[in-house]
Design an enzyme around this catalytic site. Structure first.
Site, PDB file in Angstrom:
ATOM      1  N   ASP A 156       0.827  -1.204   0.000  1.00 39.46           N
ATOM      2  CA  ASP A 156       0.000   0.000   0.000  1.00 39.46           C
ATOM      3  C   ASP A 156       0.857   1.248   0.000  1.00 39.46           C
ATOM      4  O   ASP A 156       1.284   1.710   1.059  1.00 39.46           O
ATOM      5  CB  ASP A 156      -0.918  -0.036   1.222  1.00 39.46           C
ATOM      6  CG  ASP A 156      -1.969   1.049   1.242  1.00 39.46           C
ATOM      7  OD1 ASP A 156      -2.163   1.708   0.213  1.00 39.46           O
ATOM      8  OD2 ASP A 156      -2.599   1.233   2.300  1.00 39.46           O
ATOM      9  N   GLU A 188      -2.408  10.594   0.611  1.00 39.15           N
ATOM     10  CA  GLU A 188      -3.652   9.809   0.588  1.00 39.15           C
ATOM     11  C   GLU A 188      -3.996   9.264   1.957  1.00 39.15           C
ATOM     12  O   GLU A 188      -5.174   9.188   2.335  1.00 39.15           O
ATOM     13  CB  GLU A 188      -3.522   8.660  -0.422  1.00 39.15           C
ATOM     14  CG  GLU A 188      -4.820   7.906  -0.692  1.00 39.15           C
ATOM     15  CD  GLU A 188      -5.093   6.767   0.277  1.00 39.15           C
ATOM     16  OE1 GLU A 188      -6.238   6.274   0.318  1.00 39.15           O
ATOM     17  OE2 GLU A 188      -4.152   6.359   1.000  1.00 39.15           O
ATOM     18  N   GLU A 189      -2.967   8.882   2.718  1.00 40.14           N
ATOM     19  CA  GLU A 189      -3.212   8.246   4.015  1.00 40.14           C
ATOM     20  C   GLU A 189      -3.664   9.236   5.088  1.00 40.14           C
ATOM     21  O   GLU A 189      -4.099   8.823   6.163  1.00 40.14           O
ATOM     22  CB  GLU A 189      -1.943   7.527   4.491  1.00 40.14           C
ATOM     23  CG  GLU A 189      -1.459   6.401   3.578  1.00 40.14           C
ATOM     24  CD  GLU A 189      -2.342   5.172   3.629  1.00 40.14           C
ATOM     25  OE1 GLU A 189      -3.384   5.213   4.305  1.00 40.14           O
ATOM     26  OE2 GLU A 189      -1.993   4.167   2.987  1.00 40.14           O
TER      27      GLU A 189
END
EC number: 3.4.17.-
Length: 430
Positions: A156, A188-189
């Site tokens: 990821d 994104e995280e």
């Protein structure tokens, strides 16, 4: 469109890195190297023999926890410049970025083309950094495809990033005029600031320049028909501090918040017609997670404040509808106590469930519960029909944020084939 990208190209050339890390090479050279299906002497030998697996190793070895994506971004940008891509480093500001370490999205496309197919994933990871390593203990019959690659981001989402790049290179080797665009975003995280920056920029014009968007996340090589929506908020309680020996002189915020938390915690299991959050045949129940509670200062002090962070994965409905349900639940559980309430302004807006396309044959179809950058990219309408959105990638979300994050060589190689299949299907729709 061409004028927009001509302007952007000038900007990109002005900001190009003065120290490219790779020798120039044409697009039409072999880019993927599959390890032999026979025996091998070492896992390192297999990785070193494959440009694709070596690239995946190189980007996993670069720590890129959210807000520290600069170095991996430069590595990817230089790699693509060396392969005759126009590369734009789109600055993304952040209050938490490291000093003198600019954060940026990497947007790249073959220099002769205007991109119509956008292929995207993210280059940031969750903490902590876990070094790259190889494990052959689980290999069967000395099969290189079963080598397990571990490390933060191996799944990821650097597995998707590497597979997308090499799938694009494979397609361009056969079809140099393929109108592909590669977008690798930061953040994104931690809320999606990278994708939102791209979405709100001239690189995402209206009407849309892209007729297809392919998102990369760990989906276990399945094509995702959609994922749940998201809503974040806090449950807040206010009390009055006092000595714990004389609790009647104060008001406990913890005692006040507990009934509200108990009720909110069950909202996903309560039918919608009885005041719960909605479910759907496609996504199942809405789920609620009370992930953090912060209250009080000491055991001998009646707590004056209590706050709980809550994350809701929406199976149906809109964030506004869910907010109303939560407010009513808190009010009912506390008999209307005005000192206990749901606070939504400290969290992002939220989004409803995201339905995605699955009209390409040859994939298993699934849904996922996690969030992605899909809702952070505004899709502008096109006159020739709707923009198709796909979500696909190697690896499992079940290990993606854990200390056991890992992926096999075989899954990475299959992801290149899967992304290529999605790209080729998009090219046929031109």
């Amino acid at each position: 469109m061409k004028s927009i990208y001509s302007l952007v190209l000038c900007t990109a050339l002005t900001a190009a890195s003065p120290h490219p890390a790779f020798p120039q090479s044409p697009l039409g050279v072999p880019t993927t190297s599959s390890p032999s299906t026979g025996t091998f002497n070492s896992a390192e030998e297999v990785i070193n023999a494959s440009p694709f697996l070596s690239f995946h190793r190189d980007i996993v070895q670069i720590e890129s926890i959210s807000s520290n994506e600069h170095n991996v971004g430069e590595f990817i940008a230089d790699f693509l410049r060396a392969r005759n891509f126009t590369v734009i480093e789109q600055a993304v500001t952040s209050s938490s970025q490291r000093e003198n370490q600019e954060r940026f999205n990497v947007f790249a496309y073959p220099s002769s083309n205007t991109p119509e197919i956008l292929i995207t994933s993210h280059i940031d990871t969750v903490p902590p950094f876990i070094p790259y390593s190889l494990d052959t203990d689980s290999t069967t019959d000395n099969d290189p495809s079963t080598i397990r690659i571990s490390g933060r981001g191996s799944v990821d989402a650097k597995g998707s990033v590497a597979a997308q790049i090499f799938a694009a290179l494979d397609v361009l080797e056969q079809n140099p005029s393929a109108p592909l665009g590669l977008l690798f975003v930061v953040g994104e995280e931690t809320g999606g600031d990278g994708m939102r920056a791209f979405s709100e920029s001239s690189l995402n014009p209206a009407p849309s320049a892209f007729h297809t968007v392919i998102f990369g996340e760990p989906t276990e090589l399945a094509l995702v028909s959609g994922h749940k929506g998201m809503l974040g908020f806090e449950i807040v309680a206010k009390g009055h501090a006092a000595h714990s020996g004389y609790p009647w002189l104060g008001r406990s915020a913890i005692s006040a918040v507990l009934p509200a938390l108990s009720r909110v915690d069950q909202l996903g299991n309560i039918p919608a017609d009885k005041g719960g959050l909605p479910s759907s045949p496609k996504y199942g129940n809405t789920t609620v997670n009370i992930g953090r509670v912060d209250a009080g200062v000491a055991a001998n002090v009646v707590p004056a404040t209590a706050r709980a962070d809550v994350a809701v994965r929406l199976a149906a409905g809109t964030p506004d509808e869910a907010r109303d349900i939560v407010r009513r639940a808190v009010r009912d559980a506390t008999d209307g106590n005005p000192d206990v309430y749901a606070e939504f302004n400290t969290r992002s807006e939220g989004y409803p469930p995201q339905d995605l396309d699955t009209d390409v044959d040859g994939f298993d179809i699934t849904t996922v519960n996690y969030g992605t950058d899909v809702p952070n990219l505004q899709i502008h309408e096109r006159e020739d029909g709707p923009v198709r959105r796909y979500l696909y990638g190697p690896g499992s979300i079940h290990v993606a944020h854990g200390d056991n994050e890992a992926i096999t060589v075989g899954d990475l190689q299959e992801a290149v084939r899967g992304y290529r299949k999605l790209i080729e299907a998009a090219l046929q729709r031109r």
